[in-house]
Design an enzyme around this catalytic site. Structure first.
Site, PDB file in Angstrom:
ATOM      1  N   CYS A 215       2.244   1.379  -8.407  1.00  0.00           N
ATOM      2  CA  CYS A 215       3.114   0.560  -8.085  1.00  0.00           C
ATOM      3  C   CYS A 215       4.218   0.016  -9.057  1.00  0.00           C
ATOM      4  CB  CYS A 215       2.182  -1.005  -7.846  1.00  0.00           C
ATOM      5  SG  CYS A 215       3.048  -2.359  -7.039  1.00  0.00           S
TER       6      CYS A 215
ATOM      7  N   CYS B 282      -4.627  -0.827  -1.937  1.00  0.00           N
ATOM      8  CA  CYS B 282      -5.003   0.704  -2.234  1.00  0.00           C
ATOM      9  C   CYS B 282      -4.917   1.076  -3.566  1.00  0.00           C
ATOM     10  CB  CYS B 282      -4.701   1.745  -1.225  1.00  0.00           C
ATOM     11  SG  CYS B 282      -3.050   1.898  -1.182  1.00  0.00           S
TER      12      CYS B 282
ATOM     13  N   CYS C 147       1.097  -1.279   0.033  1.00  0.00           N
ATOM     14  CA  CYS C 147      -0.046   0.079  -0.033  1.00  0.00           C
ATOM     15  C   CYS C 147       1.002   1.230  -0.014  1.00  0.00           C
ATOM     16  CB  CYS C 147      -1.052  -0.013   1.205  1.00  0.00           C
ATOM     17  SG  CYS C 147      -0.481   0.214   2.788  1.00  0.00           S
TER      18      CYS C 147
END
Length: 134
Positions: free
Chosen positions: A90, A83, A11
């Site tokens: 990412c 999230c 996250c």
């Protein structure tokens, strides 16, 4: 048993959701999976995340807030983003890494009941995964 798979919960700050996911993951998946968590940044483990997990008798005081480790990311069998921010920002994952998104609200800065709700939602989601593989 060294044939464990690796699951990596990601996250934004590795402070709340991914910390809770790591703890639930160790509880429900620890016999079959190596469980890690990290964030785009390391914000420190949120004291309310520690308190929320203590309520369900899981101690995360020794978990650390970590920035994503490329070695774990590249060797993980499953990467789970928790999230929308981590899902969109990412780092790219290699083709052999299975990446899924399980969205949960960020309880940071919100009422205590939000920490409890998100904790329980994450716990139920990981419990389901432990039983069904989904």
């Amino acid at each position: 048993m060294e044939n464990k798979k690796t699951i990596y919960f990601l996250c934004t700050g590795n402070s709340c959701r991914s910390q809770m996911a790591e703890a639930w993951g160790k509880q429900y998946l620890g016999d079959k999976w190596n469980v890690y968590s990290a964030g785009m940044e390391a914000h420190g483990v949120n004291p309310n995340a520690i308190k929320a997990m203590n309520e369900v008798n899981i101690d995360i005081t020794n978990q650390t807030s970590d920035i994503i480790d490329a070695n774990i990311l590249n060797s993980a069998d499953l990467v789970v983003t928790l999230c929308s921010h981590a899902d969109s920002v990412c780092p790219s994952t290699p083709p052999h890494v299975n990446r899924v998104h399980w969205g949960f609200d960020d309880p940071a800065g919100k009422e205590w009941s939000e920490f409890q709700r998100v904790r329980d939602e994450i716990g139920e989601r990981i419990k389901r995964f432990s039983k069904t593989g989904e």
